[in-house]
Structures are given as C-alpha cells and as structure tokens.
Design a protein around this motif. Structure first.
Motif, PDB file in Angstrom:
ATOM      1  N   GLY A  25       7.117  -8.347 130.994  1.00 44.06           N
ATOM      2  CA  GLY A  25       7.982  -9.397 131.517  1.00 44.06           C
ATOM      3  C   GLY A  25       9.011  -9.776 130.476  1.00 44.06           C
ATOM      4  N   LEU A  38      10.149 -15.129 145.171  1.00 44.16           N
ATOM      5  CA  LEU A  38       9.099 -15.417 144.217  1.00 44.16           C
ATOM      6  C   LEU A  38       7.784 -15.636 144.950  1.00 44.16           C
ATOM      7  CD1 LEU A  38      10.828 -18.044 141.874  1.00 44.16           C
ATOM      8  CD2 LEU A  38      10.389 -15.635 141.343  1.00 44.16           C
ATOM      9  N   ASP A  92       4.469 -14.293 140.606  1.00 42.91           N
ATOM     10  CA  ASP A  92       5.387 -14.679 139.539  1.00 42.91           C
ATOM     11  C   ASP A  92       4.950 -15.953 138.825  1.00 42.91           C
ATOM     12  OD1 ASP A  92       7.757 -12.733 140.166  1.00 42.91           O
ATOM     13  OD2 ASP A  92       7.214 -13.623 142.095  1.00 42.91           O
ATOM     14  N   THR A 345       5.963 -10.769 135.821  1.00 42.33           N
ATOM     15  CA  THR A 345       7.049 -11.069 136.748  1.00 42.33           C
ATOM     16  C   THR A 345       8.287 -10.239 136.420  1.00 42.33           C
ATOM     17  OG1 THR A 345       8.478 -12.813 137.649  1.00 42.33           O
ATOM     18  CG2 THR A 345       7.892 -12.986 135.331  1.00 42.33           C
ATOM     19  N   ARG A 348      11.873 -13.431 135.811  1.00 35.79           N
ATOM     20  CA  ARG A 348      11.500 -14.553 134.975  1.00 35.79           C
ATOM     21  C   ARG A 348      12.465 -15.725 135.114  1.00 35.79           C
ATOM     22  NH1 ARG A 348      11.961 -17.010 129.984  1.00 35.79           N
ATOM     23  NH2 ARG A 348       9.979 -17.371 128.862  1.00 35.79           N
ATOM     24  N   ALA A 351      11.784 -17.647 138.196  1.00 33.67           N
ATOM     25  CA  ALA A 351      10.488 -18.328 138.105  1.00 33.67           C
ATOM     26  C   ALA A 351      10.610 -19.602 137.277  1.00 33.67           C
ATOM     27  CB  ALA A 351       9.447 -17.389 137.509  1.00 33.67           C
TER      28      ALA A 351
END
Length: 457
Positions: A25, A38, A92, A345, A348, A351
């Motif tokens: 990630g 997400l 995520d 994820t 990112r 998120a």
C-alpha cells in the motif's frame, strides 16, 4: 486473555503468512485516483447501517463510493480478516478496538501508519482525551508481553483515528418508573445521598431498584465505586488508595469511608444481580425489572435495541457524595473504536479522505445520530443540532472542570500487572453479598494491591 488480545494475536499469525505476499500500500506508485469505490468492514451492525447512510452524503461531496459491511459476531470478524489477509482480500478501511487491537494489527503489518496524515488541525477537532488514541507509545511497547505483536512496532506510529468514544459510570433511570414512584423524571439526583433516597423510594413503591451485571464482578468496582471514591476524595487521595506501600489505602479512614458509601447500595440491588452478565442486566432494565441501571454512554444504544427509547430514560454520571471533595463530576471519555487504513488498499488517498470526513463534525454527527454511539469528535455547540436532544444530553457529561473529571483510562497509579477482577470479586462480597464489613473489605483490598505491587517488582 482479553477478547482484543485473542483477536489480535490470531490476526498476527495470519498476517505473518499472508501479508508477505501482499502489496504494502502506501501513498507511492500504484495509487488510483479518488472517485474509486472503497470497502470498509466493522464488527458492529449498528455502525454499518449508520455509516452506509453517511456514505451517501460523502459520495455526493467527493464522488468516492463507500460500501460498509458488518461482520458479526467478533469471532466471525476475526476469521474473515484472517482469511482476507492471506488472499489479498482485505477492504480498504477497518473499524477496530482502540488502543489495543489497532496497535497489534498495525505492528503486525495489517494497518498503515497514519501519523503524517492526521494533522494538528484534525486532532484539534477530536475530544482532548481521545486525540492520542491510536498512537503507539514506547511505554505501551515496553509494557506488553514478549509475545505481543506490539513489540515490533515503533513509538509514534498512528494505526487508527478515534471514531467512537464513551465513558463508564453512567446511571440510567426509567422515567416512567420515576413518575410512578412520585419522583421528578427530568432532574437527576444532585448527590449520592439523593440517589440512595431515590432508590429507596422506587424500591418501596414496587418500581424496582438497581440492575448491574455483577456476574462480571469488576463492573461494580470500576463503574460505581471508583468514580464515587474519586469524587469523594479528589484525585490525589483517590490515587493514594492504590499506592505502593501506602498507609492511605483502603483500610485507612479515607478508604473505609468510601467503601461505607458504596455499601449503602446493598438493599437496592435487583434480585439475582450477581448472576447477571452485563447484557442481561441491561435487558432486565429495558424490560422494566428495575428502575435504575449503571453502564456506560454506549449502553444507550443497547437499550434502544432492546425496546427502551432514549426519550424514556434519564441519564447522569454516578453522583458525588454531598460531603465529598467534588460536588460535580464529569466522565472523561476514552476512545472505544478507531478507523484504520489497511496495508493492501490500492486507494490510500481516498481511504484517508473518507476517515477524515467521517470523523468531522458533519460526518461523525450523522453516524452518531443513527447508531446512538457517541463520537470521538468534539461537536461543541453543534451537538444538539447534530445528535438530537437525548444523545447531546449524554455527551454533555464529557465536559466539566479538569480537576473533577474522572478518567477511567488513567492507569498510571496502578501496579503494572493490575487485575481488576480481584478487587471486583472482593467488592461483590461487600455488596450485595454482605460477607464483609467496609473495614474488613478495606483490609482485604490493601492485601490485594500490595500483592500486585510485589509481583510488579
């Protein structure tokens, strides 16, 4: 072993095998633009329902779609995360228990470090006592067992952002039962003595007494006795009860006086209270089998789920004694759950943006109003508009003068291997079982504390 520890250690085993093959990630290459979907997992269904409603507003603002799934109960959540960690199938975002599970997941490689994402401005909108929740400290690393995944973490890493917050030591009264007993359903008792008088009245009028899940013995000691003793003695004298080699312990005049005050509950416990778990006692209260119950701010949502509407209860902190040091008391909240970004994820940035928004006053207020769980976000003067009258009234008990704020999360004055079950069992023998006098209970508590200090050495 606590539920959090069992969950996190199980996850650590899975991560050791699974995450080595997964993407790390991060904010570097491979990031997809905002606007992607997400996925988020939580272990609370009421949170999932509320979060999905809030997500619609977030999508309208950002174009980022968020789908939240509840995986319950806890053991199923654990199994799901373990399996997903091995197959690169993690979502995520995860909602996790704060200041424990988040650290173990993060140090194991499951959650990303958000220390550089959570700015000072972001922290300032959180309740002061929750701001550093999710941040791993060297003290925490040093204190955990040698086999804990936290040992591989680094001080200063932030593995979650505080999402929900709560406090223990909240008394709930059934307004209908107060009316039936001839008591004012709108005004809480101003003192411990007034509270005892109200219990005496509701019991005498056939409306019931007090329910608490004393099968989990530490609830009485933690949720009633400790805030009562804190308010009566003040912080320094309260801490002295637990001191190493102290002469000001539970058998001292200070200690005995607080145990005498607590023992005055004896005639008013709901029958069979020592056989009830926490949920069972709350259900009994919701069903009208008692006039009062003690829990935490989080109890309100459970009561509503069991048919007792929030507008039917009067909620207030455990009242201070009339002759005590503090005439008012507030309950400093602790973070209960936090939101973390998973290591795998592919989005990112989105998120983090979602966590940022859902912990803003607007987002947190929407989720709290739907779930009846108070947010770790400080809503200030917006609280009633965002939460509604009943929930805002509960959050107001988080505020008060610093010197009279009881901090349940403060364990700095305990022995390092503090075991809350032992004093819990002892105080059940004091009340409701009446096997010990306050003087005898004080002497026994001092022996328990001294033994723990000796073990700490």
């Amino acid at each position: 072993m606590t539920t959090v520890r069992k969950r996190a250690l199980g996850l650590a085993v899975a991560l050791t095998m699974g995450l080595a093959a997964c993407s790390g990630g991060g904010s570097g290459g491979g990031q997809e633009p905002a606007g992607q979907s997400l996925r988020m997992w939580t272990f609370k269904k009421s949170h999932a329902d509320a979060l999905n409603k809030a997500a619609a507003q977030f999508t309208a603002k950002t174009g980022i779609r968020v789908t939240v799934e509840a995986i319950t109960p806890d053991d199923v959540f654990v199994s799901k995360v373990q399996s997903a960690a091995q197959t690169d199938g993690l979502p995520d975002v995860l909602e996790v228990h704060s200041s424990g599970e988040d650290f173990e997941m993060g140090a194991s490689g499951l959650l990303q470090d958000l220390a550089t994402d959570v700015t000072d401005a972001w922290k300032q909108r959180l309740l002061p006592s929750t701001r550093e929740s999710g941040v791993l400290t060297q003290k925490k690393i040093d204190a955990v067992a040698a086999d804990s995944p936290i040992k591989s973490g680094k001080a200063g890493q932030r593995f979650s952002v505080p999402f929900t917050a709560g406090a223990f030591g909240i008394v709930y009264a059934n307004k209908d039962k107060l009316r039936a007993a001839g008591l004012d359903p709108a005004t809480p008792p101003a003192s411990w003595e007034e509270f005892l008088k109200a219990l005496e009245t509701t019991t005498a009028k056939g409306q019931g007494g007090l329910s608490l899940g004393l099968k989990v013995s530490q609830t009485g000691f933690n949720w009633i006795y400790q805030p009562l003793a804190f308010a009566h003695l003040g912080k320094e004298r309260f801490h002295a009860l637990f001191g190493k080699g102290t002469t000001q312990g539970f058998a001292s005049p200070d200690g005995v006086r607080t145990l005498e005050a607590y023992a005055r509950l004896t005639p008013y416990w709901m029958p069979g209270t020592t056989t009830l778990g926490i949920d069972e006692a709350d259900i009994a209260f919701a069903q009208g089998k008692s006039a009062f119950a003690v829990g935490g701010t989080f109890t309100l949502a459970f009561l509503a789920q069991n048919g007792l509407s929030p507008d039917k209860v009067l909620a207030f902190p455990v009242p201070p004694t009339a002759e005590g040091t503090h005439k008012q008391i507030s309950m400093a909240p602790l973070a209960l759950t936090g939101l973390g970004v998973t290591a795998t994820t592919k989005n990112r940035e989105a998120a983090v943006k979602w966590i940022d928004w859902v912990t803003s006053p607007e987002g947190a207020g929407m989720v709290a109003k739907e779930s009846l769980d108070l947010p770790a976000t400080d809503l200030g003067t917006q609280a009633e508009a965002l939460l509604g009258k009943d929930l805002a009234a509960l959050q107001k008990h988080f505020s008060g003068p610093p010197e009279s704020a009881y901090e349940a999360a403060d364990d700095s004055f305990f022995p390092s291997d503090w075991d809350q079950v032992k004093p819990g069992d002892l105080t059940v023998r004091l009340t409701p079982l009446k096997e010990l006098s306050p003087q005898q209970a004080g002497a026994e508590l001092d022996k328990i504390v001294a033994s723990m200090w000796k073990s700490t050495q």
